[in-house]
Design a protein around this motif. Structure first.
Motif, PDB file in Angstrom:
ATOM      1  N   ALA A 183      34.142  -6.600   7.074  1.00  0.00           N
ATOM      2  CA  ALA A 183      33.673  -7.670   6.536  1.00  0.00           C
ATOM      3  C   ALA A 183      31.880  -7.772   6.640  1.00  0.00           C
ATOM      4  O   ALA A 183      31.538  -7.006   7.511  1.00  0.00           O
ATOM      5  CB  ALA A 183      34.100  -8.823   6.909  1.00  0.00           C
ATOM      6  N   GLU A 184      31.500  -7.932   5.571  1.00  0.00           N
ATOM      7  CA  GLU A 184      29.864  -8.059   5.671  1.00  0.00           C
ATOM      8  C   GLU A 184      29.351  -9.299   6.588  1.00  0.00           C
ATOM      9  O   GLU A 184      29.873 -10.032   6.790  1.00  0.00           O
ATOM     10  CB  GLU A 184      29.464  -8.099   4.210  1.00  0.00           C
ATOM     11  N   LEU A 185      28.393  -8.656   7.411  1.00  0.00           N
ATOM     12  CA  LEU A 185      27.691  -9.661   8.173  1.00  0.00           C
ATOM     13  C   LEU A 185      26.540 -10.211   7.289  1.00  0.00           C
ATOM     14  O   LEU A 185      25.797  -9.591   6.723  1.00  0.00           O
ATOM     15  CB  LEU A 185      27.128  -9.047   9.471  1.00  0.00           C
ATOM     16  N   THR A 217      21.836 -13.260  17.235  1.00  0.00           N
ATOM     17  CA  THR A 217      20.566 -12.239  17.994  1.00  0.00           C
ATOM     18  C   THR A 217      21.091 -11.523  19.214  1.00  0.00           C
ATOM     19  O   THR A 217      21.478 -11.954  20.083  1.00  0.00           O
ATOM     20  CB  THR A 217      19.197 -12.874  18.093  1.00  0.00           C
ATOM     21  N   VAL A 218      21.001 -10.036  18.813  1.00  0.00           N
ATOM     22  CA  VAL A 218      21.562  -9.159  20.108  1.00  0.00           C
ATOM     23  C   VAL A 218      20.421  -8.147  20.177  1.00  0.00           C
ATOM     24  O   VAL A 218      20.068  -7.523  19.300  1.00  0.00           O
ATOM     25  CB  VAL A 218      22.751  -8.514  19.783  1.00  0.00           C
ATOM     26  N   HIS A 219      19.883  -8.029  21.461  1.00  0.00           N
ATOM     27  CA  HIS A 219      19.055  -6.840  21.699  1.00  0.00           C
ATOM     28  C   HIS A 219      19.826  -5.696  22.421  1.00  0.00           C
ATOM     29  O   HIS A 219      20.373  -5.966  23.256  1.00  0.00           O
ATOM     30  CB  HIS A 219      17.841  -7.466  22.771  1.00  0.00           C
ATOM     31  N   THR A 220      19.682  -4.570  21.730  1.00  0.00           N
ATOM     32  CA  THR A 220      20.648  -3.503  22.155  1.00  0.00           C
ATOM     33  C   THR A 220      19.868  -2.094  21.942  1.00  0.00           C
ATOM     34  O   THR A 220      19.079  -1.880  20.893  1.00  0.00           O
ATOM     35  CB  THR A 220      21.944  -3.503  21.396  1.00  0.00           C
ATOM     36  N   GLN A 250      20.309  -9.060  13.965  1.00  0.00           N
ATOM     37  CA  GLN A 250      20.611 -10.390  13.540  1.00  0.00           C
ATOM     38  C   GLN A 250      21.398 -10.293  12.522  1.00  0.00           C
ATOM     39  O   GLN A 250      21.211  -9.667  11.693  1.00  0.00           O
ATOM     40  CB  GLN A 250      19.134 -10.999  13.513  1.00  0.00           C
ATOM     41  N   TRP A 251      22.138 -11.478  12.463  1.00  0.00           N
ATOM     42  CA  TRP A 251      23.042 -11.872  11.241  1.00  0.00           C
ATOM     43  C   TRP A 251      23.266 -13.368  11.352  1.00  0.00           C
ATOM     44  O   TRP A 251      23.241 -13.851  12.622  1.00  0.00           O
ATOM     45  CB  TRP A 251      24.180 -10.919  11.224  1.00  0.00           C
ATOM     46  N   MET A 252      23.752 -13.978  10.325  1.00  0.00           N
ATOM     47  CA  MET A 252      24.226 -15.300  10.220  1.00  0.00           C
ATOM     48  C   MET A 252      25.622 -15.396  10.467  1.00  0.00           C
ATOM     49  O   MET A 252      26.460 -14.671   9.605  1.00  0.00           O
ATOM     50  CB  MET A 252      23.808 -16.064   8.891  1.00  0.00           C
ATOM     51  N   GLU A 253      26.156 -16.329  11.457  1.00  0.00           N
ATOM     52  CA  GLU A 253      27.429 -16.747  11.459  1.00  0.00           C
ATOM     53  C   GLU A 253      27.453 -18.342  11.028  1.00  0.00           C
ATOM     54  O   GLU A 253      27.003 -19.096  11.877  1.00  0.00           O
ATOM     55  CB  GLU A 253      27.912 -16.450  12.888  1.00  0.00           C
ATOM     56  N   GLY A 254      28.158 -18.687   9.859  1.00  0.00           N
ATOM     57  CA  GLY A 254      28.058 -20.065   9.672  1.00  0.00           C
ATOM     58  C   GLY A 254      26.189 -20.316   9.380  1.00  0.00           C
ATOM     59  O   GLY A 254      25.677 -19.785   8.598  1.00  0.00           O
TER      60      GLY A 254
END
Ligand SMILES: Nc1ncnc2c1ncn2[C@@H]1O[C@H](COP(=O)(O)OP(=O)(O)OP(=O)(O)O)[C@@H](O)[C@H]1O
Length: 284
Positions: free
Chosen positions: A261-263, A243-246, A234-238
């Motif tokens: 770049a930092e996520l 969320t990605v399950h992998t 999970q990370w913030m974009e704006g």
């Protein structure tokens, strides 16, 4: 520790059943606990854990099934067998007028061999309470005393029914160290707990009970893998949480951060034993 060389397991249960009136509390249970194992019984309230443990301790009669504990039938075993078993009950008896040390000494005298009471009280973190009256102890301290009483006889097999209920986080960690120490001294340990992180930290294997039946038995890590091994990235974009399950979290992070770049607020989490448990009992 002296063992019957022919007995392969400390606890062997086949087809165990127990009903209270019409309510089937334990329903055809099979269970095997090896010598030296730390084994945790998990399950929701009313699943049948305490009933099972009490039958194994010889404190409750079964309706049917075969039960061998340290190569004896607990329903018929005598004093010599009992002295090899340590029991920490859910509701311990109250010896309120005695001091902590007097209580442990009284229990120690019941066993052929025992640990020095002072040592036991240090082990459970009650070294500074030896002269306190039991009735003045806090709930968590009293629980520690219960554990002390369960292990003072140097048991080969220790039953612990919700041993750390009421412990503060530090006391719980101290208790985990104690269990590891008992285990490395060769004791077999069978515990019930509602703290999934406790089972994950301590148990070689866990059994999940629901409605008196075992729904899964395995090591904590294998149970988690069987149920779901995917990681969650999970990370913030704006303003939006992505969320990605992998199964390949590193790859996902590389793909999303091509320029290095930092996520923002990046986290990678794996399923825990609690996630697996909730799925197994049908709550997730
Ligand atoms: N002495 C009793 N008389 C009647 N019913 C009982 C008795 N003891 C337990 N039961 C019932 O048997 C079932 C199993 O109870 P048990 O105490 O073994 O469950 P448990 O898994 O230990 O629960 P908990 O996590 O709440 O301690 C429950 O439905 C309970 O109400």
């Amino acid at each position: 520790m002296k063992r019957d060389p022919d007995a392969s397991s400390a606890v062997r249960v086949r087809g165990l059943s127990k009903a209270y009136g019409k309510r089937l509390a334990v329903d055809g249970l099979d269970l095997e606990v090896g010598y030296g194992e730390v084994f945790a019984l998990l399950g929701p309230n009313g699943a049948g854990k305490t009933t099972t443990i009490e039958i194994l301790e010889g404190h409750r009669k079964r309706d049917s099934g075969e039960v061998r504990v340290l190569d004896a039938d607990p329903g018929q075993a005598g004093r010599a067998w009992r002295s090899k078993i340590g029991v920490v009950l859910q509701d311990a008896s109250d010896s309120g007028m005695l001091t902590v040390a007097e209580t442990v000494r009284m229990f120690a005298r019941c066993y052929g061999r025992s640990r020095p009471p002072d040592e036991v009280l240090e082990l459970v973190g009650l070294g500074d309470k030896v002269n306190s009256k039991v009735r003045t102890l806090s709930g968590g301290q009293r629980r520690r005393l219960d554990v002390a009483l369960g292990i003072v006889g140097m048991p080969e097999l220790v039953f612990l029914d919700e041993p750390t209920t009421g412990f503060d986080p530090e006391a719980r960690r101290q208790f985990w160290d104690l269990i590891r120490r008992l285990s490395s001294d060769g004791a077999t340990i069978l515990l019930t707990t509602h703290y999934l992180e406790e089972a994950a930290a301590l148990a070689d294997r866990v059994a999940v009970l629901a409605d008196g039946k075992i729904v899964a038995v395995d090591s904590p890590s294998k149970l988690v893998q069987h149920v779901n091994s995917a990681a969650t990235v999970q990370w913030m974009e704006g303003e939006t949480m992505q969320t990605v399950h992998t199964d390949c979290p590193t790859q996902v992070i590389r793909q999303r951060s091509t320029d290095g770049a930092e996520l923002a607020e990046l986290t990678v989490t794996r399923p825990t034993l609690e996630d697996a448990y909730l799925q197994l009992i049908g709550w997730a």
